[in-house]
Scaffold this motif. Structure first.
Motif, PDB file in Angstrom:
ATOM      1  N   SER A 191      -4.868   3.656  -4.112  1.00  0.00           N
ATOM      2  CA  SER A 191      -3.775   4.091  -3.232  1.00  0.00           C
ATOM      3  C   SER A 191      -4.230   5.147  -2.241  1.00  0.00           C
ATOM      4  CB  SER A 191      -2.613   4.634  -4.070  1.00  0.00           C
ATOM      5  OG  SER A 191      -2.994   5.839  -4.732  1.00  0.00           O
ATOM      6  N   VAL A 192      -5.332   5.842  -2.558  1.00  0.00           N
ATOM      7  CA  VAL A 192      -5.872   6.851  -1.642  1.00  0.00           C
ATOM      8  C   VAL A 192      -6.936   6.251  -0.726  1.00  0.00           C
ATOM      9  CG1 VAL A 192      -7.159   9.017  -1.508  1.00  0.00           C
ATOM     10  CG2 VAL A 192      -5.376   8.737  -3.237  1.00  0.00           C
ATOM     11  N   VAL A 193      -7.815   5.413  -1.277  1.00  0.00           N
ATOM     12  CA  VAL A 193      -8.952   4.895  -0.510  1.00  0.00           C
ATOM     13  C   VAL A 193      -8.528   3.809   0.469  1.00  0.00           C
ATOM     14  CG1 VAL A 193     -11.153   3.672  -0.700  1.00  0.00           C
ATOM     15  CG2 VAL A 193     -10.599   5.501  -2.311  1.00  0.00           C
ATOM     16  N   LEU A 194      -7.646   2.911   0.051  1.00  0.00           N
ATOM     17  CA  LEU A 194      -7.285   1.778   0.911  1.00  0.00           C
ATOM     18  C   LEU A 194      -6.684   2.203   2.246  1.00  0.00           C
ATOM     19  CD1 LEU A 194      -5.942  -0.875  -1.635  1.00  0.00           C
ATOM     20  CD2 LEU A 194      -8.092  -0.885  -0.348  1.00  0.00           C
ATOM     21  N   PRO A 195      -5.788   3.208   2.289  1.00  0.00           N
ATOM     22  CA  PRO A 195      -5.289   3.623   3.616  1.00  0.00           C
ATOM     23  C   PRO A 195      -6.385   4.130   4.540  1.00  0.00           C
ATOM     24  CG  PRO A 195      -3.835   4.414   1.887  1.00  0.00           C
ATOM     25  CD  PRO A 195      -5.044   3.861   1.204  1.00  0.00           C
ATOM     26  N   PHE A 196      -7.371   4.861   3.985  1.00  0.00           N
ATOM     27  CA  PHE A 196      -8.481   5.324   4.810  1.00  0.00           C
ATOM     28  C   PHE A 196      -9.291   4.145   5.347  1.00  0.00           C
ATOM     29  CE2 PHE A 196      -7.728   9.316   2.536  1.00  0.00           C
ATOM     30  CZ  PHE A 196      -7.831  10.223   3.571  1.00  0.00           C
ATOM     31  N   LEU A 197      -9.547   3.156   4.485  1.00  0.00           N
ATOM     32  CA  LEU A 197     -10.290   1.973   4.931  1.00  0.00           C
ATOM     33  C   LEU A 197      -9.513   1.198   5.987  1.00  0.00           C
ATOM     34  CD1 LEU A 197     -11.730   0.674   1.531  1.00  0.00           C
ATOM     35  CD2 LEU A 197     -12.893   2.018   3.293  1.00  0.00           C
ATOM     36  N   ALA A 198      -8.194   1.145   5.827  1.00  0.00           N
ATOM     37  CA  ALA A 198      -7.374   0.437   6.808  1.00  0.00           C
ATOM     38  C   ALA A 198      -7.428   1.128   8.170  1.00  0.00           C
ATOM     39  CB  ALA A 198      -5.931   0.347   6.305  1.00  0.00           C
ATOM     40  N   ILE A 199      -7.359   2.469   8.162  1.00  0.00           N
ATOM     41  CA  ILE A 199      -7.422   3.205   9.430  1.00  0.00           C
ATOM     42  C   ILE A 199      -8.797   3.035  10.076  1.00  0.00           C
ATOM     43  CG2 ILE A 199      -7.319   5.490  10.479  1.00  0.00           C
ATOM     44  CD1 ILE A 199      -5.333   6.294   8.329  1.00  0.00           C
TER      45      ILE A 199
END
Length: 268
Positions: free
Chosen positions: A16-24
């Motif tokens: 839940s923390v890493v995926l948003p960073f990867l998406a951005i």
């Protein structure tokens, strides 16, 4: 079974923390014509989006202003929070209980309720449109949590440490600097990181109290950038990554101390 559930919960939290960073990051590397980027690594990454966003928004000036405000807030806030927390934890004062309760009320005080009177007060004393117009209010706004944090740390220490130092003739200042502060580095590091993150990311006060475009902070500048490039998702994503990168790097550098301070507080 419980071990597997724990691992699953940790993996879910990490995702839940890493995926948003990867998406951005994925969106920032897409071509500017791509208005609906997906979570996939582009075949031809457009790293020039970061340079375009940097020059278009003037992030050099924005990051400088955010750094000046954050570096002005953190040291002063740590000193004041440490002194107040030490006094609340160790000194016998009649007004200690009501004073601490008054400070805790400050935790529930929204910025929206004070920003208008704060604007007129700062204008009357000539501090409006300066870095101090944001630094001083943020120090005051951060004090309730800082005093609570440091008071909890000092109260968790054995009283024998303070009593032994006092029996040896140490003054209150010497007890604090030579006996208690060496044990407080995890708590101070964690509090300093939180202060820096809050000051860096603060938007409302900087937007209202600093009108000079040359002194805008990174979050307020990013807001103007969104208005200008609202439909250019890759550039917006690149600008967002530029703004959050200093916080991420600082956290990674102090990660061990931060986690130690959080766990120490939880155990205590």
């Amino acid at each position: 079974m419980s071990r597997h559930l724990t691992r699953l919960a940790l993996l879910t939290a990490a995702a839940s923390v890493v995926l948003p960073f990867l998406a951005i990051l994925s969106a920032a590397l897409q071509p500017e014509s791509n208005l609906t980027p997906r979570l996939e690594w582009p075949s031809d990454p457009h790293w020039e989006n970061f340079a375009t966003a940097w020059s278009s928004a003037g992030f050099a000036s924005l990051l400088k202003s955010s750094a000046v405000i954050a570096l002005g807030v953190v040291p002063l806030s740590l000193v004041l929070a440490t002194l107040a927390g030490y006094g609340m934890a160790t000194m016998e004062l009649r007004v200690k209980g009501p004073l601490f309760a008054l400070l805790m009320i400050g935790l529930a005080l929204p910025y929206e309720a004070i920003v208008i009177p704060l604007y007129y007060d700062l204008r009357s004393i000539g501090l409006l449109n300066s870095y101090w117009s944001v630094i001083l209010p943020l120090i005051g706004a951060f004090m309730p949590f800082g005093v609570f944090w440091m008071r909890s740390h000092f109260e968790s220490l054995p009283k024998e440490l303070t009593e032994a130092a006092q029996m040896d003739g140490a003054s209150g200042r010497r007890v604090l600097t030579r006996v208690l502060l060496p044990t407080a580095w995890p708590a101070l590091t964690t509090l300093g990181l939180l202060y820096f993150m809050w000051a860096w990311n603060h938007f409302l006060l900087a937007l209202i109290l600093i009108q000079d475009p040359a002194m805008r902070t990174a979050p307020s500048g990013l807001g103007k950038f969104v208005q200008q490039f609202g439909k250019n998702i890759p550039l917006l994503s690149a600008g967002t990554i530029i703004v959050i990168t200093p916080i991420v790097l600082l956290y990674l550098f102090f990660q061990r101390h931060f986690v130690k301070g959080i766990l120490a507080g939880a155990v205590k």
